[in-house]
Design an enzyme around this catalytic site. Structure first.
Site, PDB file in Angstrom:
ATOM      1  N   GLY A  34       5.888 -12.871  19.297  1.00  0.00           N
ATOM      2  CA  GLY A  34       4.729 -12.944  20.172  1.00  0.00           C
ATOM      3  C   GLY A  34       3.762 -11.823  19.855  1.00  0.00           C
TER       4      GLY A  34
ATOM      5  CG  HIS B  85       5.148  -6.965  20.716  1.00  0.00           C
ATOM      6  ND1 HIS B  85       5.520  -6.622  21.989  1.00  0.00           N
ATOM      7  CD2 HIS B  85       5.546  -8.254  20.547  1.00  0.00           C
ATOM      8  CE1 HIS B  85       6.138  -7.653  22.552  1.00  0.00           C
ATOM      9  NE2 HIS B  85       6.156  -8.656  21.701  1.00  0.00           N
TER      10      HIS B  85
ATOM     11  CG  HIS C 179       8.586  -9.878  25.365  1.00  0.00           C
ATOM     12  ND1 HIS C 179       9.777  -9.425  24.860  1.00  0.00           N
ATOM     13  CD2 HIS C 179       7.919 -10.446  24.335  1.00  0.00           C
ATOM     14  CE1 HIS C 179       9.838  -9.715  23.570  1.00  0.00           C
ATOM     15  NE2 HIS C 179       8.735 -10.319  23.227  1.00  0.00           N
TER      16      HIS C 179
END
Ligand SMILES: Nc1ncnc2c1ncn2[C@@H]1O[C@H](COP(=O)(O)OP(=O)(O)O)[C@@H](O)[C@H]1O
Ligand SMILES: Nc1ncnc2c1ncn2[C@@H]1O[C@H](COP(=O)(O)OP(=O)(O)O)[C@@H](O)[C@H]1O
Ligand SMILES: [Mg+2]
Ligand SMILES: [Mg+2]
Ligand SMILES: [Mg+2]
Ligand SMILES: [Mg+2]
Lengths: 203, 328, 328, 203
Positions: free
Chosen positions: B54, B57, B216
């Site tokens: 995802g 980051h 997350h």
């Protein structure tokens, strides 16, 4: 019962509508025991599915195949490969066949097997499997009943609330995952509720 | 929460173009994908390294593309694993015939999507291997541990290994060695805000911190009353040390990783105590890095990673890297 | 606002020890001072570069210590210029006999304190020269302009010049050329919080941003309703371009600088539009950097710097640097 | 009037007490048109000054010299060099002298000159100079009066409220600096108020 190409398209469109209505609710469920994106992921992917349903399809299998590839390339996260696999297995299972109650049961059986294998998971781990498995049980009973299908899915979804997650992001919460519905179970309930609705109307 | 963005739906696309426009001579984007690769990919005779996951980051993962680290990075939506077709594109664009190592963080989504991509690649005759990073000791069950900041060491060290011309199997083995010896734990002082919903991932009272967070925005394992930097350092060091299992002459690499919004000043204050504690306990530190390496948008907090080193890992850690976010 | 600190009064001291403990082989602290210098200072036959100012701008200034950039950095309290005695210690520790260039940001406090240090150094027979960075176009009067992110280019380019063995006068001239050609403007989405008082530097409503901020948490020149990243990019580019005065073949270096708490993702989104706009306007970009270079604690927002280059500046910008926060 | 070594020490101790009492207020003033640290800077520095006043001093000049070096190395920011220079110039001016009204006027004149030179600033720029300059005027009048000294400083400090800053951080605020007291003017007022108090008591 009989699931036609049109029924299948209708089913997926209704599922998409339901997802876009419930997008925030699903994400909120995911925020409690995950990362808050399940509604967004599902709504994004099935919006694309719905937009791709206007073409010509020879049989149900083709609709499901197209759905599978769109889901796999547009949903992402954990739910993408799981729903993608489920639709792919359903598509393969009904290839060349008319979809009656018996075929539908075989399709869900294949899908469930695919989800378990892909997710390396079993029943009782507080995932979408905990809806798919009881639904399969109902479909495998003698006399198909749309209302019972919907009820089974709903009850199964409710039962995930008390479970402890051992797979997926929710598993990091351990016991604290109790008291929350599993978002993937809820979206799976929507899937079967809309299927029941379409079949119920058609029958 | 105000964000420096346009449409939330466009954020990944625009970010990727922004990254390329900053480094047009070293990175390129595969058209109509969320994949960035080394400009010179595929690199002849070299095993390719692909990572991803995802978004949110940053600088992970695209910042680690470059000679000595990654050949390609695949970006999903914010905190959402990318899809198999995207990963496949990355594999196809970077494979030079020597095979591709997939560096996967241990999340259901990442594992499944990368795995499907590997199946698709196999069907196209491309050899791949996988390693699954699981460095986050906040999760008890070692099998279920998340992949967090330790992933950076996998990129660095396996990336350097690949540059030596090692085989896919050898690069995989080195990556696995890093994974076996890296342990991380993190703490949040404030949550991050999802760009799409504008909502925080968890709630923290003004005097609370969250121990054992992932990357997350998900909640951690334990809320605690506010602690000082020194107390947090002591807590993390004490939890990590038993997990790295050091013999007398072993040396470690230390990473103090900011979660995104923590002033660098605070990371240095934290690092000071970490180093003091390690010295007290007789742990020899070979190398230390302090900065934002694996973030969670604008979360405040940090994580601490300890990596037990041997001679091979030391040499590869010291090898040159041209990645924008990790020059060496 | 929670911070990863211990006693606020100890924050500078602990930060400095933390920085050294992360890079013990390249940086050392002068005992009983807030001065960090290159481990190998003084470097024989080389003009030394000293920079510094208040703390809270990390990685500025100590992160830029290293071969190819600074020889020493002097840290004051948070947002407070360091005192002359500290600057003097830095000068004494880095002078190899070739003289010392002081890189000063144009704030009353910095200018006065460094100037007094120069007087003290003169009394001790050490030759110094000064340059005063004034790149912030948010201040109308060019004489009164603040020194902000453009300072990084001064460190980099004058630092590279010093490595060539140039004289103090030559290094000063190159530094001055950078100053004459660098222009910056910044925007804040949220203020930073002073560690001592726990108070924000200014107030911003949920739908407001602050244009033309400095780097000390002071208010900017104008509050605006929330704008998109693209709109902010357009605003800054439009204000900066007339100030850099480009001829047809001129090339620029671009720095997108995060103020501390802005996710890197957002900086890339912003950079994308900057590059688009520059291209539209026919401005050739030679080099781009995106990251946290000159921060204001946990302020959210960014600044944009344009530096007009000539052949000398290009070559020096490309020269190697070993500084922890600017490896090249 | 006569300012002894003891008076001088008393003055600086009272000034330090006042600064530590008013630390937050001064910083708050600085937050409005600066960076919010004036109170912290001054309190930190003069705390050190006060702690260094317990030794033996031969004359007033020595006390002021020690104060100057401590201020220069402990205050920082803009106020450090300015106050440091002021104390240094005062010290130099009274070296070897008894401090009566005339010498005091000369000392403040030297200090003001030092501040202006160091800060490259003039009266009317909304800085501490706008207190020091009128104070010098009063001291240069014939008959020294402690109360008038204090009043002059206070009125001068008040007048900075309506001024527009053209030096220091406050200058970035341009017209918006109006309506706020200058923090350095306020701390300078405290300095002279405590001086007046000490001299008033002694007289
Ligand atoms: N290993 C697994 N097996 C079966 N279902 C899983 C597994 N991991 C996650 N799920 C299902 O996926 C849902 C989460 O999907 P989503 O939020 O879209 O992805 P992510 O967890 O990557 O953010 C969970 O609620 C759960 O039902
Ligand atoms: N150039 C100058 N000349 C005279 N006084 C100045 C000058 N610059 C600043 N000052 C004074 O210093 C005060 C601010 O001091 P302080 O807040 O401690 O330092 P900084 O501005 O560096 O944060 C201002 O209120 C003003 O009175
Ligand atoms: Mg999720
Ligand atoms: Mg997700
Ligand atoms: Mg200050
Ligand atoms: Mg101030």
């Amino acid at each position: 019962m009989q699931l036609t190409v049109e029924d299948t398209i209708q089913w997926l469109k209704q599922f998409n509508d339901r997802l876009s209505e419930q997008k925030d609710y699903l994400s909120q469920l995911d925020r409690a025991i995950g990362d808050g994106d399940h509604g967004i992921n599902m709504a994004r992917g099935f919006q694309q599915v719905a937009e791709g349903l206007d073409g010509d399809f020879d049989e149900v299998s083709d609709v499901l195949k197209k759905t599978a590839t769109t889901v796999m390339s547009k949903v992402g996260g954990a739910s993408g490969p799981l729903y993608g696999t489920a639709f792919l297995k359903m598509s393969m299972e009904c290839k060349g066949k008319d979809v009656d109650a018996a075929v539908l049961a075989d399709m869900v059986e294949a899908a469930l097997g695919g989800i378990k294998q892909r997710g390396k998971s079993e029943e009782g781990e507080k995932t979408m499997i905990d809806v798919w498995a009881p639904v399969l049980g109902t479909l495998q009973e003698e006399d198909f009943d749309a209302e019972r299908l919907k009820q089974t899915a709903e009850e199964a979804m409710q039962k995930t609330e008390d479970m402890t997650a051992t797979k997926g992001r929710a598993s990091y919460f351990k016991e604290k995952s109790q008291g929350h519905l599993d978002p993937g179970a809820v979206s799976s309930y929507y899937l079967f509720a809309e299927l029941a609705d379409v079949i119920g109307k058609g029958a | 929460m105000k964000k420096l963005i346009n449409q939330p739906e466009q954020i990944i696309d625009e970010m990727l173009d922004g990254i390329v426009s900053a480094s047009p001579s070293s990175v390129r984007r595969l058209e109509d994908t969320t994949v960035l690769v080394r400009k010179d990919a595929p690199v002849d005779g070299k095993v390719a390294l692909i990572s991803g996951g995802g978004s949110g980051h940053e600088p992970a993962h695209a910042g680690y593309i470059g000679k000595g680290m990654l050949d390609g990075a695949v970006s999903g939506e914010v905190f959402t694993s990318p899809t198999p077709d995207q990963v496949l594109e990355a594999i196809k664009a970077t494979d030079s015939g020597s095979g591709v190592l997939l560096v996967i963080k241990n999340y259901s989504g990442d594992v499944m999507n990368f795995d499907m991509a590997a199946e698709l690649a196999e069907a196209e005759g491309i050899e791949t291997a996988q390693v699954i990073v699981r460095d986050d000791i906040a999760v008890d069950d070692p099998e279920n541990r998340r992949g967090v900041a330790g992933t950076i060491y996998v990129h660095k060290i396996a990336g350097a290994k690949a540059e030596t011309g090692a085989s896919l199997e050898e690069v995989q083995a080195t990556a696995q060695k890093v994974i076996d010896n890296a342990r991380t734990m993190g703490v949040a002082l404030s949550p991050c805000i999802m760009p799409t919903s504008g909502e925080p991932g968890f709630e923290l009272a003004d005097d609370e911190i969250e121990l054992g967070i992932g990357i997350h925005g998900e909640a951690g394992i334990e809320k605690r009353k506010q602690m000082t930097a020194d107390e947090i350092a002591a807590e993390l060091v004490e939890r990590l040390l038993p997990e790295v299992d050091l013999a007398d002459q072993d040396e470690v690499a230390v990473m103090v990783n900011g979660m995104g919004a923590t002033p660098e000043m605070e990371l240095h204050v934290f690092n000071r105590k970490v180093q003091d504690l390690l010295q007290e306990k007789g742990v020899k530190v070979y190398d230390t890095i302090v900065g934002n390496f694996m973030t969670s948008l604008e979360m405040a907090g940090c994580s601490l990673t300890l990596l037990k080193l041997d001679d091979e890992l030391k040499e590869l850690l010291d090898a040159p890297s041209h990645a924008a976010a990790f020059k060496k």
